[in-house]
Design a protein around this motif. Structure first.
Motif, short mmCIF file in Angstrom:
data_model
loop_
_atom_site.label_atom_id
_atom_site.label_comp_id
_atom_site.label_asym_id
_atom_site.label_seq_id
_atom_site.Cartn_x
_atom_site.Cartn_y
_atom_site.Cartn_z
N LYS A 169 0.83 -1.21 0.00
CA LYS A 169 0.00 0.00 0.00
C LYS A 169 0.86 1.26 0.00
O LYS A 169 0.56 2.23 -0.72
CB LYS A 169 -0.94 0.00 1.21
CG LYS A 169 -2.10 -0.97 1.11
CD LYS A 169 -2.92 -0.97 2.39
CE LYS A 169 -4.10 -1.90 2.30
NZ LYS A 169 -4.85 -2.00 3.58
N GLU A 192 -4.86 3.64 4.14
CA GLU A 192 -4.90 2.17 4.20
C GLU A 192 -3.54 1.61 4.60
O GLU A 192 -3.45 0.62 5.34
CB GLU A 192 -5.34 1.61 2.84
CG GLU A 192 -6.83 1.58 2.65
CD GLU A 192 -7.50 0.69 3.67
OE1 GLU A 192 -7.15 -0.49 3.75
OE2 GLU A 192 -8.36 1.19 4.42
N LEU A 215 -5.43 -3.08 -3.74
CA LEU A 215 -6.63 -3.24 -2.92
C LEU A 215 -7.23 -4.64 -3.08
O LEU A 215 -7.70 -5.24 -2.10
CB LEU A 215 -7.67 -2.18 -3.30
CG LEU A 215 -7.35 -0.74 -2.87
CD1 LEU A 215 -8.38 0.22 -3.45
CD2 LEU A 215 -7.31 -0.62 -1.35
N LEU A 253 -11.02 -1.13 2.98
CA LEU A 253 -10.63 -1.39 1.60
C LEU A 253 -11.76 -1.00 0.64
O LEU A 253 -11.53 -0.42 -0.42
CB LEU A 253 -10.28 -2.86 1.41
CG LEU A 253 -8.98 -3.33 2.08
CD1 LEU A 253 -8.87 -4.85 1.99
CD2 LEU A 253 -7.76 -2.66 1.45
#
Length: 323
Positions: free
Chosen positions: A40, A55, A135, A189
């Motif tokens: 991420k 995230e 993701l 997410l």
């Protein structure tokens, strides 16, 4: 409260090794969150997505939290000593509460801060392809970790109850903490993907930072939920109503008792409960008859409620029985 008799189970002070099921849940979460966090942050640096930064923060915080839970599990396995005669079982609850504070301050707070900062000067929209790839991969890893904790909860869930009710009833802070964290991660997410997708669909760079703020608020909510559950266990929560009713029925079956006025329990760890029994034995009983009755009660408790490791009877009840 004066104590006249301590259950034989209480003499067994050596704690068992860290519970395999709880550690399996924690290790699965560590592997998932560590890999996801790295991916991420890399993609966030490439694309400039605020939601991806949020995230990344979320996954990094979760990784650290799992190590704290692991520390709690290992400390809880230490044997009882002079300073801690009932052992270290509540260490799991203490470190789970620290995790809740971490989720609130680091996870939720930093995500909200970064989102607000990005709203003031939103980065230009970049190709979101890698965002979606990461993701999707993160969802697979988080889903795996969530499923491991779900199975652990299902193993102790009462028939006819929901998974959420199992979380509320669970005394295993390691398992329900990972489950709540992973549930929040999966929702996060979805929020991140929605923020990125809608932002690109409408060519609006403000929706991505807004998603970061929503993720932060989600983590704050998860933190409050964790704090409520672990806080109750840390300050002396007892067993559930159904278990307590079963315990009263067990005492009612003992012919040497006139009544069981009060049965007070305290959760000393995920698989360890203390019971203080205020009972009334029949008057005129001999000391050996009282001891036999206590032995029968201990055996019945051990058979029907194996998590009750310590049983104490009030001295006043025994004195009254022998007069």
């Amino acid at each position: 409260m004066s104590i006249a008799h301590d259950s034989k189970a209480a003499a067994e002070t050596v704690q068992e090794a860290p519970r395999k099921d709880s550690q399996k849940v924690i290790y699965a979460a560590i592997v998932a969150n560590l890999g996801i966090a790295c991916a991420k942050f890399i993609v966030a640096a490439i694309t400039g997505s605020a939601a991806m930064v949020a995230e990344g923060i979320h996954s990094a915080v979760d990784t650290g939290n799992e190590f704290l839970l692991l520390l709690g599990e290992r400390r809880a396995a230490r044997p009882a000593d002079r300073k801690h005669p009932f052992g270290y079982g509540k260490s799991v609850y203490f470190w789970a509460l620290i995790v809740a504070l971490s989720v609130f301050s680091l996870g939720g707070g930093l995500s909200i801060y970064h989102g607000v900062e990005a709203l003031q000067n939103p980065p230009p929209l970049e190709d979101p392809t890698w965002n979606y790839v990461v993701l999707a991969v993160a969802a697979l890893f988080e889903g795996y970790s969530w499923n491991v904790s779900r199975k652990a909860l299902n193993a102790v869930r009462q028939p006819g109850t929901s998974l959420w009710q199992a979380v509320r009833a669970s005394k295993d802070a390691s398992v329900f903490t990972v489950f709540i964290e992973d549930s929040a991660a999966l929702l996060g997410l979805a929020i991140a993907a929605a923020g990125i997708a809608i932002g690109h669909a409408f060519d609006n760079p403000y929706l991505d930072p807004a998603a970061s703020i929503l993720i932060g608020l989600l983590l704050v909510g998860a933190a409050f939920m964790l704090a409520r559950e672990t806080g109750g266990l840390l300050v002396g929560e007892g067993i559930g109503r159904e278990q307590l009713a079963s315990l009263h029925a067990l005492f009612a079956r003992e012919p040497a008792l006139d009544s069981a006025a009060s049965l007070r329990t305290m959760q000393m760890g995920p698989e360890e409960v203390l019971l203080a029994a205020s009972v009334q034995f029949r008057r005129g009983m001999r000391i050996d008859e009282v001891e036999q009755a206590i032995a029968r009660l201990e055996a019945a408790i051990a058979a029907e409620h194996p998590v009750i490791k310590h049983v104490y009877f009030e001295a006043s009840a025994l004195r009254a029985a022998m007069h």
